[in-house]
Write an enzyme that holds these catalytic residues in place. Structure first.
Site, PDB file in Angstrom:
ATOM      1  N   GLU A   1      12.116 -53.970  21.003  1.00  0.00           N
ATOM      2  CA  GLU A   1      12.385 -53.035  19.910  1.00  0.00           C
ATOM      3  C   GLU A   1      13.861 -53.081  19.518  1.00  0.00           C
ATOM      4  OE1 GLU A   1      13.157 -48.895  20.682  1.00  0.00           O
ATOM      5  OE2 GLU A   1      12.336 -49.106  22.712  1.00  0.00           O
TER       6      GLU A   1
ATOM      7  N   LYS B   1       9.748 -40.923  28.474  1.00  0.00           N
ATOM      8  CA  LYS B   1      11.048 -40.278  28.668  1.00  0.00           C
ATOM      9  C   LYS B   1      10.865 -38.928  29.346  1.00  0.00           C
ATOM     10  CE  LYS B   1      13.136 -42.733  24.800  1.00  0.00           C
ATOM     11  NZ  LYS B   1      11.967 -43.535  24.409  1.00  0.00           N
TER      12      LYS B   1
END
EC number: 4.2.1.70
Length: 307
Positions: free
Chosen positions: A26, A160
């Site tokens: 990414e 996360k």
């Protein structure tokens, strides 16, 4: 007439034609996830980690409205150093292309574009997921719904830790997204080794992950993604007490500031960087490099088994 086709870089195009291993990467970590000038150095380091194992890196991003699968160094530098680079999820791609924008792809957009280009392995840091207080805000990352319909293996360090990890795992189960731990039966917590939840399945080698991918393709039943959860070793994680204190403080600051939506994750990650005096950034870089290495090994094993 403007050409809106996805453009593979020359090296990536040749690798895909030849059946060589390719790993998608990414670009939001480059433009939004890491501070300058470290972001460009780390982006090059991640690509090198993939090459060192024998795979071809394909960092994905948008340059002047063109989606590029395998940014060259000049394009990577542009996204790392330019102001106003848009953060692109799947829903943003068409508008950004039509307006000629520069943009960095999120996990969702990278997954979708990589799969469309024929890439089946993707390395990132941590997934997005269900946000805390989502029962009131309905705030959930597009990463999850995209992975539900995108046939790609995503190597990550869990989701996360600023998110609602338990709710995220429940959503992945509902959406049919497969999750396996790499040499663990515990779901990792991004900055920390253990995110606090058990996993049903574990794999022990890149070859075993490649076999899972082959079985999924052969069965023709599962159409979504596979999350390969790769935890940091305990001695490389962020100090657990420091992590918990920083997270609690960051969430309180977030509420007081009224930050919502796309701004939540960058806000909290910046808070971690500041409050831990850069320790969280060092951990972030370590886990991304480890994930790139493992993803490359999986891609190599998959290419070898398909040959």
């Amino acid at each position: 007439m403007t050409d809106f086709h996805i453009r593979p870089g020359d090296e990536v195009a040749e690798a895909l034609r030849a059946g060589r291993p390719v790993v998608a990467l990414e670009s939001t970590i480059v433009s939004h996830g890491l501070p300058r000038p470290e972001n460009l150095r780390v982006a090059r380091q991640i690509e090198r980690a993939v090459r060192d194992v024998g795979a071809v890196p394909a960092t994905i991003g948008m340059v002047g409205g063109r989606l590029v699968v395998g940014l060259d160094d000049a394009e990577l530098t542009r996204l790392a150093t330019a102001d106003g680079v848009a953060k692109l999820s799947v829903r943003d791609l068409a508008v950004a292309a039509a307006t000629g924008a520069d943009g960095a792809t999120t996990v969702a957009a990278t997954s979708a574009v990589a799969a469309a280009a024929g890439i089946r392995v993707f390395a990132t840091g941590g997934l997005g997921g269900v946000h805390r207080e989502a029962a009131q805000t309905f705030d959930e990352s597009a990463d999850l719904t995209t992975l539900a319909r995108t046939p790609i293996a995503v190597v990550c360090a869990g989701v996360k830790s600023i998110l609602d990890v338990g709710a995220t795992l429940e959503r992945m189960e509902t959406l049919g997204v497969g999750v396996v731990g790499y040499r663990t039966r515990r779901f990792p917590g991004f900055f920390v080794t253990d995110g606090g939840f058990d996993l049903d399945w574990s794999v022990d080698s890149p070859e075993q992950v490649a076999a899972v991918l082959a079985a999924r393709a052969a069965h023709g039943v599962q159409t979504g993604g596979l999350v390969v959860a790769n935890p940091l070793p305990v001695d490389e994680q962020l100090d657990r007490d420091l992590h918990d204190r920083t997270l609690a403080d960051g969430l309180a600051r977030l509420e007081r500031a009224g930050v919502t939506g796309k701004a939540v994750t960058p806000y909290l990650l910046a808070h971690f960087h500041s409050a831990t005096q850069g320790a969280s950034l060092a951990v972030n870089v370590r886990l991304v490099l480890r994930n790139a290495d493992l993803a490359a090994r999986i891609a190599v094993a998959a290419a070898r088994s398909a040959a």
